[in-house]
Design a protein around this motif. Structure first.
Motif, PDB file in Angstrom:
ATOM      1  N   GLY A 215       0.797  -1.216   0.000  1.00 24.96           N
ATOM      2  CA  GLY A 215       0.000   0.000   0.000  1.00 24.96           C
ATOM      3  C   GLY A 215       0.832   1.269   0.000  1.00 24.96           C
ATOM      4  N   GLY A 216       2.019   1.196  -0.570  1.00 29.10           N
ATOM      5  CA  GLY A 216       2.839   2.396  -0.681  1.00 29.10           C
ATOM      6  C   GLY A 216       3.064   2.730  -2.139  1.00 29.10           C
TER       7      GLY A 216
ATOM      8  N   LEU B  44       9.693   4.626  15.269  1.00 29.98           N
ATOM      9  CA  LEU B  44       8.996   3.508  14.636  1.00 29.98           C
ATOM     10  C   LEU B  44       7.597   3.930  14.210  1.00 29.98           C
ATOM     11  CD1 LEU B  44       9.101   0.514  13.938  1.00 29.98           C
ATOM     12  CD2 LEU B  44       8.527  -0.039  16.293  1.00 29.98           C
ATOM     13  N   GLU B  45       6.971   4.714  15.056  1.00 30.45           N
ATOM     14  CA  GLU B  45       5.612   5.184  14.753  1.00 30.45           C
ATOM     15  C   GLU B  45       5.590   6.191  13.611  1.00 30.45           C
ATOM     16  OE1 GLU B  45       3.213   6.804  18.060  1.00 30.45           O
ATOM     17  OE2 GLU B  45       3.811   4.912  19.048  1.00 30.45           O
ATOM     18  N   LEU B  46       6.625   7.056  13.616  1.00 24.56           N
ATOM     19  CA  LEU B  46       6.599   8.194  12.690  1.00 24.56           C
ATOM     20  C   LEU B  46       7.400   7.956  11.416  1.00 24.56           C
ATOM     21  CD1 LEU B  46       6.943  11.136  15.238  1.00 24.56           C
ATOM     22  CD2 LEU B  46       4.882  10.202  14.162  1.00 24.56           C
ATOM     23  N   TRP B  47       7.764   6.711  11.174  1.00 23.90           N
ATOM     24  CA  TRP B  47       8.674   6.440  10.057  1.00 23.90           C
ATOM     25  C   TRP B  47       8.195   7.052   8.748  1.00 23.90           C
ATOM     26  CZ3 TRP B  47       7.577   4.001   5.529  1.00 23.90           C
ATOM     27  CH2 TRP B  47       6.352   3.289   5.466  1.00 23.90           C
ATOM     28  N   HIS B  48       6.869   6.979   8.524  1.00 26.06           N
ATOM     29  CA  HIS B  48       6.329   7.421   7.217  1.00 26.06           C
ATOM     30  C   HIS B  48       6.518   8.913   6.999  1.00 26.06           C
ATOM     31  CE1 HIS B  48       3.264   7.811  10.308  1.00 26.06           C
ATOM     32  NE2 HIS B  48       2.759   8.791   9.585  1.00 26.06           N
ATOM     33  N   GLU B  49       6.633   9.667   8.081  1.00 25.90           N
ATOM     34  CA  GLU B  49       6.786  11.122   7.904  1.00 25.90           C
ATOM     35  C   GLU B  49       8.106  11.451   7.203  1.00 25.90           C
ATOM     36  OE1 GLU B  49       6.201  13.300  11.478  1.00 25.90           O
ATOM     37  OE2 GLU B  49       4.106  12.654  11.669  1.00 25.90           O
ATOM     38  N   ALA B  50       9.105  10.638   7.471  1.00 34.26           N
ATOM     39  CA  ALA B  50      10.419  10.871   6.830  1.00 34.26           C
ATOM     40  C   ALA B  50      10.320  10.726   5.317  1.00 34.26           C
ATOM     41  CB  ALA B  50      11.444   9.879   7.369  1.00 34.26           C
ATOM     42  N   PHE B  51       9.362   9.905   4.863  1.00 36.79           N
ATOM     43  CA  PHE B  51       9.225   9.640   3.426  1.00 36.79           C
ATOM     44  C   PHE B  51       8.059  10.403   2.797  1.00 36.79           C
ATOM     45  CE2 PHE B  51      11.439   6.016   5.282  1.00 36.79           C
ATOM     46  CZ  PHE B  51      12.561   5.966   4.471  1.00 36.79           C
ATOM     47  N   ALA B  52       7.523  11.369   3.559  1.00 38.61           N
ATOM     48  CA  ALA B  52       6.317  12.070   3.096  1.00 38.61           C
ATOM     49  C   ALA B  52       6.535  12.821   1.785  1.00 38.61           C
ATOM     50  CB  ALA B  52       5.844  13.035   4.188  1.00 38.61           C
TER      51      ALA B  52
ATOM     52  N   GLU C  21      -1.040   3.990   2.314  1.00 41.81           N
ATOM     53  CA  GLU C  21      -2.417   3.738   2.737  1.00 41.81           C
ATOM     54  C   GLU C  21      -2.484   3.627   4.248  1.00 41.81           C
ATOM     55  OE1 GLU C  21      -3.980   0.349   0.707  1.00 41.81           O
ATOM     56  OE2 GLU C  21      -3.637   1.281  -1.260  1.00 41.81           O
ATOM     57  N   SER C  22      -1.634   2.763   4.796  1.00 40.61           N
ATOM     58  CA  SER C  22      -1.654   2.579   6.246  1.00 40.61           C
ATOM     59  C   SER C  22      -0.234   2.327   6.736  1.00 40.61           C
ATOM     60  CB  SER C  22      -2.541   1.385   6.605  1.00 40.61           C
ATOM     61  OG  SER C  22      -2.242   0.981   7.918  1.00 40.61           O
ATOM     62  N   PRO C  23       0.415   3.414   7.212  1.00 39.68           N
ATOM     63  CA  PRO C  23       1.796   3.272   7.673  1.00 39.68           C
ATOM     64  C   PRO C  23       1.931   2.192   8.740  1.00 39.68           C
ATOM     65  CG  PRO C  23       1.203   5.580   7.521  1.00 39.68           C
ATOM     66  CD  PRO C  23      -0.056   4.810   7.277  1.00 39.68           C
ATOM     67  N   LYS C  24       0.978   2.100   9.612  1.00 42.12           N
ATOM     68  CA  LYS C  24       1.063   1.107  10.697  1.00 42.12           C
ATOM     69  C   LYS C  24       1.095  -0.316  10.152  1.00 42.12           C
ATOM     70  CE  LYS C  24      -0.202   3.005  15.031  1.00 42.12           C
ATOM     71  NZ  LYS C  24      -1.319   3.459  15.869  1.00 42.12           N
ATOM     72  N   LEU C  25       0.185  -0.553   9.217  1.00 39.56           N
ATOM     73  CA  LEU C  25       0.105  -1.885   8.626  1.00 39.56           C
ATOM     74  C   LEU C  25       1.425  -2.221   7.915  1.00 39.56           C
ATOM     75  CD1 LEU C  25      -2.268  -3.890   8.604  1.00 39.56           C
ATOM     76  CD2 LEU C  25      -2.670  -3.230   6.223  1.00 39.56           C
TER      77      LEU C  25
ATOM     78  N   SER D 256       3.749  -5.305   8.585  1.00 40.03           N
ATOM     79  CA  SER D 256       4.060  -6.254   7.510  1.00 40.03           C
ATOM     80  C   SER D 256       5.567  -6.410   7.338  1.00 40.03           C
ATOM     81  CB  SER D 256       3.467  -5.772   6.178  1.00 40.03           C
ATOM     82  OG  SER D 256       2.093  -5.559   6.313  1.00 40.03           O
ATOM     83  N   LEU D 257       6.281  -5.295   7.416  1.00 42.77           N
ATOM     84  CA  LEU D 257       7.739  -5.351   7.225  1.00 42.77           C
ATOM     85  C   LEU D 257       8.449  -5.761   8.508  1.00 42.77           C
ATOM     86  CD1 LEU D 257       8.343  -2.086   5.135  1.00 42.77           C
ATOM     87  CD2 LEU D 257       8.422  -4.437   4.297  1.00 42.77           C
ATOM     88  N   ASN D 258       7.641  -5.863   9.576  1.00 47.00           N
ATOM     89  CA  ASN D 258       8.241  -6.217  10.882  1.00 47.00           C
ATOM     90  C   ASN D 258       9.308  -5.208  11.293  1.00 47.00           C
ATOM     91  OD1 ASN D 258       8.549  -7.649  13.225  1.00 47.00           O
ATOM     92  ND2 ASN D 258       9.944  -9.183  12.330  1.00 47.00           N
ATOM     93  N   LEU D 259       8.998  -3.935  11.091  1.00 48.51           N
ATOM     94  CA  LEU D 259       9.952  -2.863  11.443  1.00 48.51           C
ATOM     95  C   LEU D 259      10.189  -2.861  12.939  1.00 48.51           C
ATOM     96  CD1 LEU D 259       9.043   0.318   9.300  1.00 48.51           C
ATOM     97  CD2 LEU D 259      10.789  -1.424   8.895  1.00 48.51           C
TER      98      LEU D 259
END
Lengths: 663, 663
Positions: B352-353, B411-419, B425-429, B433-436
């Motif tokens: 979903g990315g 870990l929670e905010l990882w997606h912001e770095a790639f904004a 779709e769902s950064p948490k998912l 899924s990637l087991n970050l």
């Protein structure tokens, strides 16, 4: 339209070439292979496929039966028989793939190894590429590449003669490489082509370092005239035996049959003598020549002359005649004599004739005598017109005197014709000694002292070869009958060259036609890296040590240089080199007037090598294009080169050089 | 003084070299030959002679007994024992000839084939050339040619490592030649180096036609970047199989490890498919590689990857993996992936990315995940500093985003770095899924659509190799442990390249770092003579026929081009060519905007060939220096070249290019 046409074209091509599995490629495409391997069971039963070009326009042989031939990439031809549909529309040089059954031609009874005995009964003809421009008719029976328009010159290699030349060139290079690498442990080293400009040498091609013509920077590389300095560096680098087929460049107003870029088989050995290098070079030429001769019908093996001047087969280098420079200049008036020519030059000293009238150094007088050559003054004039034609002397060389004896009076007064170049004790006695008669022609001239001959060729040396180059029928008949050129190819060594020669003053090049030597100026006869003969080393050192150059004495020093001469062509040369820093530096300084600063700038790298434990070394180079041209008996070196340039260095096929605007 | 010195020097040399009859030269000069052929009866009884250089300063081993070693031209060493008189005065790299008896060294019990087991008891030492300049100490334990001062760079070839390289280069060339000529009937054809300027191509070296710098004429030759046009002409000339080790020239501001002149193994076959050419090229590389590997200790044979990505021995071309261009761009972000690197690039689509934020074409988002790589922010900063260093991107390529997870919050905010480059779709998912986890590093970036990847390498493709090039110890330890590079050498084919690519606007090269493609402009991906794949021919013809270039559609056409990739280096490339006049002309016209007049001027010769029955043909070229550099594992291609130039094209040994004054 275009679309459908192209799709069909490429689909045909693709389906055609896809059939060729790699492992089949050799056998399927070569007519020779096919014929060599045919057996009677396959005849008329097995289908074969051949790629090639239409070699002649199809002709009708029967109702709806046409005949023509296909030529493959090796220049072999095969007759093919097919229907009007298959063959009638085809043009010369169309590229196609044919499939069909092989059968014996009617005129042949039994299967042989000759493609001429076979024909293909066509099943299928695929056109791979149709000719869409007018192929020049000169190509059909091609004799010389000069006949082809420049635009079509690439087509020469489709003709069997040139296919054979280009394939033989490749084979012989490989033979030489395997001999050097496998038998003698030579190492091939590639040396740079972006070299350094050395303004002292012959004219060179300059390469702009900057990529932009508008940039007016003054930095340039130069293309090398030979890898001479690189290979001497390699000797210092510890490479024991170096070789390379090297590209070399000469930016000269092109002399007869020269190319601005050419190929040289270049080699050098450390810890080696001139003798060793001569053995290797001589063996290469012998092996290459005899390998070609045994492959080709009508080709002859290599010969030299024995001590009695008779042809002798060359099987190894040791068989090759070694000729002394001075002896050659005296006998043949040249340091690259064509030994096939039997004509002798006679020094008149023992008959009481000498030179020295116009120049005391030119104290000899010599003649070529041609008994019973002429009958009429018309013949004499024709002969003189040819021999004295300015065309032959536009390099500034001197003309001899040509005298024909047409009457008893001419016989009495012969010496008057030579009064400007010779002094005769008793002309009558000479006439008697030479048995001069009406009908004889004498070509005569003065030349330098026996031990000091630098004019090269001498006027008589030049006349000796010119006589065999005319279109004058009575002359050619006479020579064929009385002095026939040997029908062998004759190789010989030339040794004992002088180390230095006098410098001809180019501004006042000739005085009365004689070379005008600059006082007290000498230059290297070959190049400044050549070593003198060891027993002349004391003489050389004496010359170098004296403050005032002993000009005359220096000219007597003999070098360790050696040339390989084949049918009058210098096809290779080499020498034992100087490997000592001090000696090399003194030669630059005293003889060549290059001061310490310039030595460092021009040859610093080489002098550094000599100071770093450089071993003694000797080397050689063979002009590969020239050698092949003699071997293949082509009228010019252009014929042994895939993409030759014109005599002015122009590539007429690629239209190069081209105009580049400087804004 | 000089006189006596030189006479003695040359007399010594002469007496030395005269001893070498040619037939003895090989056995006498090579230490290896001597040791290989020694028998116990000759030991301590027969006198041997060896030429070479002093490899180390003599040391005293007993009263009046000194020991040192001699090195011959093959880089082999032999210990020698002699008196003070014989050895004490000698310096490193003095060139000499020694004579003596061979004996076993004390430490050795039985005779073996190793020079280390022997020593020479000296009878005679002749100095052939003494070192008269200071040999740099860097030469003694030479590791890289960069360590030697330019003035002495020629001495590298005396060191065994480089002696071996230059000898292997020669041997491998000969192996290839014999394979091509003897097994496959290829013909070597030499093509001109004085070529024609073609301003459309890369920057070229211009050669002045006139010999005089002062002459301001505008006529120039150019040195060829490759013999491409010549070899296609030869196909039209009827040469079925052409090859040549060709000298090529590129006048570029030199990119990393390039040379302005280089050697290319060039070949072309008529009536041949790409498959055939690939088989030949693949076999050459395999044969050369494996021949070297079997000669050299520690050298490994050549490998490829099998379908499961596992190393597989290559014994013939058919073994070599064929990789699809698009697949390679997707998996490795490069068309010349280093397959020894196991790191994968993950497309985030299924998680979903996606990309497309800044440029709709860049609609994919992908990452490299490095689990548990870092522990501290110091480590993260060190990693980022290296991966994002401007130095790696001075070619104008884009940087990826590097994100390290040092805390639960990270870990929670990882997606912001790639904004700025990704939509999720769902950064948490995704994290799940990637087991970050804390300690992970993610390198991420957007890239072009799967079927349309022209940015090459992609930011992640570049990061993938960069990770293995750092000096960061924790990173190297991590990679060695978790993603170790294969210790095999991996070769693969790259196929299905696009025929054309979009043209990057050089003036506004990047917009937000993204390549800025000129609207409706395309250019040949490799060169304009490349043929498309046959099932794309209708598409190509449709593109050519439309008045308005269908830009997008043209970019989907696949070519018959193929690259050979070895350890991440493109070591060779080739293609099936266009051989049809009309198609070639249309490509010049419609795609490359070269009008009829310019076509005639630039490529008239080639178009003429295509109209004269030119067969279908395919060819290949192997960058010989690059291939050898990979095979010999040298840090730079300079090390496989006898006289390399600097990165700016300067020859520091010969001091070239040099200043030439224009008056």
């Amino acid at each position: 339209m275009l679309k459908q046409f192209l799709i069909r074209r490429y689909q045909a091509t693709q389906s055609v070439v896809e059939k060729f599995k790699f492992k089949d490629l050799n056998s399927t495409t070569s007519i020779k292979n096919l014929i060599d391997n045919i057996d009677s069971e396959s005849l008329e039963k097995k289908k074969y496929t051949i790629n090639g070009w239409i070699d002649k326009k199809a002709k009708k042989v029967k109702k709806d039966l046409y005949q023509t031939s296909i030529r493959d990439g090796n220049g072999n031809l095969l007759t093919m028989i097919g229907s009007k549909d298959q063959l009638h529309g085809l043009n010369l040089e169309d590229c196609l793939q044919i499939t069909g059954y092989l059968k014996l031609r009617k005129s042949t009874s039994a299967a042989k190894d000759d493609p001429n005995d076979y024909e293909v009964a066509l099943q299928d003809v695929k056109i791979l590429n149709k000719v869409e421009s007018r192929i020049p008719s000169s190509l059909i029976n091609l004799n010389s590449i000069e006949d082809i328009p420049a635009d079509f010159s690439f087509l020469k290699l489709r003709k069997p003669k040139y296919t054979h030349i280009i394939q033989s060139r490749s084979k012989l290079k490989n033979l030489v490489r395997n001999y050097l690498e496998n038998d003698l442990q030579f190492v091939e080293v590639e040396t740079p082509l972006l070299f350094k400009s050395t303004p002292e040498g012959a004219k060179e091609f300059l390469v702009q370092y900057d990529d932009n013509v508008e940039n007016k920077s003054n930095l340039y590389y130069a293309l090398p005239q030979s890898p001479q300095q690189f290979k001497q560096m390699l000797m210092g680098s510890g490479v024991s035996k170096y070789y390379q087929f090297a590209k070399c460049f000469r930016n000269e107003t092109l002399r007869k049959d020269r190319q601005p870029e050419f190929t040289q088989l270049d080699m050098e050995i450390a810890f080696g003598t001139g003798n060793e290098v001569m053995q290797i070079a001589g063996n290469i030429v012998t092996k290459a020549w005899n390998s070609y001769a045994s492959d080709v019908e009508d080709a002859q093996k290599l010969y030299t002359l024995d001590n009695q001047g008779r042809p002798k087969l060359v099987e190894k280098e040791e068989d090759i005649l070694r000729m002394d420079y001075t002896e050659s200049m005296k006998k043949y008036g040249s340091d690259k004599p064509d030994l096939r020519i039997p004509l002798k030059i006679i020094n008149m000293k023992e008959f009481g004739g000498k030179g020295g009238l116009n120049n005391p150094v030119f104290d000899s007088f010599e003649i070529i005598q041609l008994p019973q050559l002429i009958k009429t003054s018309k013949e004499l004039n024709e002969l003189k017109k040819f021999l004295l034609d300015d065309l032959h002397y536009n390099d500034g060389s001197r003309k001899p005197v040509v005298y024909g004896i047409l009457s008893e009076r001419d016989l009495e007064l012969w010496h008057e014709a030579f009064a400007s170049v010779g002094i005769f004790e008793s002309p009558k006695l000479i006439a008697k000694s030479l048995n001069l008669k009406v009908g004889d022609v004498i070509i005569g001239c003065d030349r330098e002292s026996d031990s000091f001959i630098f004019e090269n060729p001498t006027p008589l040396g030049k006349a000796r070869t010119l006589l065999y180059e005319s279109n004058i029928s009575f002359l050619n008949e006479y020579l064929n009958k009385n002095h026939p050129k040997l029908d062998k190819d004759i190789v010989s060594w030339m040794v004992n060259f002088p180390l230095m020669n006098p410098v001809v003053d180019e501004t006042t090049k000739k005085i009365n036609g004689y070379p005008n030597y600059k006082p007290k100026c000498i230059e290297s006869c070959h190049h400044p890296f050549t070593m003198c003969q060891l027993d002349h080393l004391p003489l050389l050192l004496k010359s170098l040590e004296s403050d005032d150059l002993n000009y005359r004495q220096s000219l007597f020093i003999k070098s360790q240089h050696y040339d390989l001469v084949l049918n009058g062509n210098e096809i290779g040369g080499g020498s034992t080199r100087i490997h000592d820093y001090k000696l090399q530096s003194q030669i630059f300084d005293k003889f060549l007037k290059i001061d310490a600063k310039n030595q460092e700038e021009l040859f610093g790298h080489l002098l550094q090598v000599f100071q770093s434990g450089c071993p003694p070394h000797s080397g050689f180079a063979i002009g590969w294009d020239r050698f092949l041209s003699v071997l293949f008996k082509t009228p010019s070196i252009k014929e042994v080169i895939a993409f030759p340039k014109s005599n002015t260095g122009v590539d007429e096929l690629f239209k190069s050089p081209s105009l580049i605007e400087k804004n």
